[in-house]
Design an enzyme around this catalytic site. Structure first.
Site, PDB file in Angstrom:
ATOM      1  N   ARG A   1       0.720  -1.100   0.093  1.00 46.67           N
ATOM      2  CA  ARG A   1      -0.074  -0.066   0.029  1.00 46.67           C
ATOM      3  C   ARG A   1       0.865   1.409  -0.108  1.00 46.67           C
ATOM      4  O   ARG A   1       1.514   1.686   1.090  1.00 46.67           O
ATOM      5  CB  ARG A   1      -1.085  -0.052   1.066  1.00 46.67           C
ATOM      6  CG  ARG A   1      -1.976   1.246   1.318  1.00 46.67           C
ATOM      7  CD  ARG A   1      -2.923   1.254   2.054  1.00 46.67           C
ATOM      8  NE  ARG A   1      -2.773   1.217   3.570  1.00 46.67           N
ATOM      9  CZ  ARG A   1      -3.576   1.566   4.375  1.00 46.67           C
ATOM     10  NH1 ARG A   1      -5.005   1.702   3.795  1.00 46.67           N
ATOM     11  NH2 ARG A   1      -3.315   1.707   5.492  1.00 46.67           N
TER      12      ARG A   1
ATOM     13  N   ASP B   1       8.735  -1.242  -9.511  1.00 38.83           N
ATOM     14  CA  ASP B   1      10.280  -1.470  -9.821  1.00 38.83           C
ATOM     15  C   ASP B   1      10.735  -2.533  -8.996  1.00 38.83           C
ATOM     16  O   ASP B   1      11.620  -3.321  -9.144  1.00 38.83           O
ATOM     17  CB  ASP B   1      10.816  -0.265 -10.253  1.00 38.83           C
ATOM     18  CG  ASP B   1      10.396   0.299 -11.532  1.00 38.83           C
ATOM     19  OD1 ASP B   1       9.715  -0.406 -12.163  1.00 38.83           O
ATOM     20  OD2 ASP B   1      11.069   1.138 -11.654  1.00 38.83           O
TER      21      ASP B   1
ATOM     22  N   GLU C   1     -13.225   4.620   0.474  1.00 40.81           N
ATOM     23  CA  GLU C   1     -13.333   4.689   2.248  1.00 40.81           C
ATOM     24  C   GLU C   1     -13.904   5.908   2.729  1.00 40.81           C
ATOM     25  O   GLU C   1     -13.614   6.452   3.903  1.00 40.81           O
ATOM     26  CB  GLU C   1     -11.761   4.426   2.872  1.00 40.81           C
ATOM     27  CG  GLU C   1     -10.779   5.202   2.168  1.00 40.81           C
ATOM     28  CD  GLU C   1      -9.496   4.812   2.479  1.00 40.81           C
ATOM     29  OE1 GLU C   1      -9.431   4.280   3.872  1.00 40.81           O
ATOM     30  OE2 GLU C   1      -8.455   5.202   1.875  1.00 40.81           O
TER      31      GLU C   1
ATOM     32  N   ASP D   1     -11.731   5.148   7.989  1.00 37.71           N
ATOM     33  CA  ASP D   1     -12.139   6.155   7.157  1.00 37.71           C
ATOM     34  C   ASP D   1     -13.712   6.317   6.869  1.00 37.71           C
ATOM     35  O   ASP D   1     -13.958   7.566   6.769  1.00 37.71           O
ATOM     36  CB  ASP D   1     -10.998   6.681   5.991  1.00 37.71           C
ATOM     37  CG  ASP D   1      -9.687   6.907   6.488  1.00 37.71           C
ATOM     38  OD1 ASP D   1      -9.428   7.788   7.132  1.00 37.71           O
ATOM     39  OD2 ASP D   1      -8.806   5.974   6.130  1.00 37.71           O
TER      40      ASP D   1
END
Length: 255
Positions: free
Chosen positions: A74, A88, A152, A178
């Protein structure tokens, strides 16, 4: 020649399996390695609400790699340059917080795809490409990337289907804390109105064939969400497990 690893989490999600996960917030490779061996289907390596920096994610991915628990990273924000760095380093599945609109969802999709389908920057010797050993990595990488968007807030919930139906969005994660705050129930993710909104969102996502996920530290509600049709549910958080176990042990000697 090194082969491009298939995204097991994405395939299992698409196959309709119910996948149970764990949230990782402790910025330590040994802790992640220990958690990855516990038997969960997936775990989130979180940089949004933790002190984990982008460069630390590499060692955490390496620590978890020998185990069958798939890692989801995340990032702290939906940002093209930041997303590129995580990809990457070898992250194949990302969960992006605070997506509020279809435009933001489209921007996220573009960030995880190479041109001409997206805007991901091209490099050849990073870890994701086997340090240059994976043949035609850039041409095949898009198929193994899984993009999860967090919806959220109450406002985003009103646009749930618009966000979820953006081409390239693989799943939607509903953020209870949230969401609760945006609904006027700060600190009460278990409030009946919040839980009703979460279950309604699962129903709506099921109706359009989009996998739904969430985090619930309440086992009963986690099971309810799965029964309702949630495809991937995080049922624990490393710091909460540590603190709860420590507090319980301390109390047992102070009776």
């Amino acid at each position: 020649m090194t082969e491009l690893a298939p995204n097991r989490f994405k395939r299992r999600l698409q196959a309709g399996e119910t996948l149970y996960g764990l949230w990782s917030t402790i910025p330590d490779a040994m802790a992640v390695e220990a958690l990855a061996g516990a038997g969960f289907d997936w775990m989130v390596l979180d940089t949004e609400h933790t002190s984990v920096e982008v460069s630390q994610i590499l060692s955490l991915l390496q620590a978890a790699a020998p185990h069958p628990t798939d890692c989801i990273v995340r990032p702290v924000v939906n940002d093209t340059a930041l997303i590129k760095r995580h990809l990457d380093q070898g992250a194949q599945t990302l969960i992006l917080p605070q997506i509020q609109s279809a435009d933001e969802a489209a921007s996220a999709v573009a960030a995880v795809r190479y041109p001409p389908r997206g805007a991901r920057g091209v490099a050849g010797t990073m870890r994701a490409a086997g340090y240059g050993r994976i043949r035609d990595y850039a041409k095949r990488a898009d198929d193994e990337i899984c993009l999860i968007l967090q919806v959220e807030t109450a406002a985003a919930m009103e646009r749930l289907e618009e966000i979820a139906c953006v081409d390239g969005v693989d799943a939607i994660f509903i953020g209870p804390s949230d969401l609760a705050a945006s609904m006027g129930h700060l600190g009460e993710p278990g409030h009946p109105e919040v839980r009703a909104a979460i279950l309604s969102a699962i129903d709506r996502l099921n109706a359009i064939g989009k996998p739904a996920g969430l985090l619930s530290l309440d086992p009963d509600f986690g099971r309810t969400a799965v029964t309702r049709g949630a495809g991937f549910v995080a049922v624990g958080l490393d710091m909460a497990l540590l603190v709860n176990a420590a507090d319980s042990l301390a109390r047992s000697f102070r009776v």
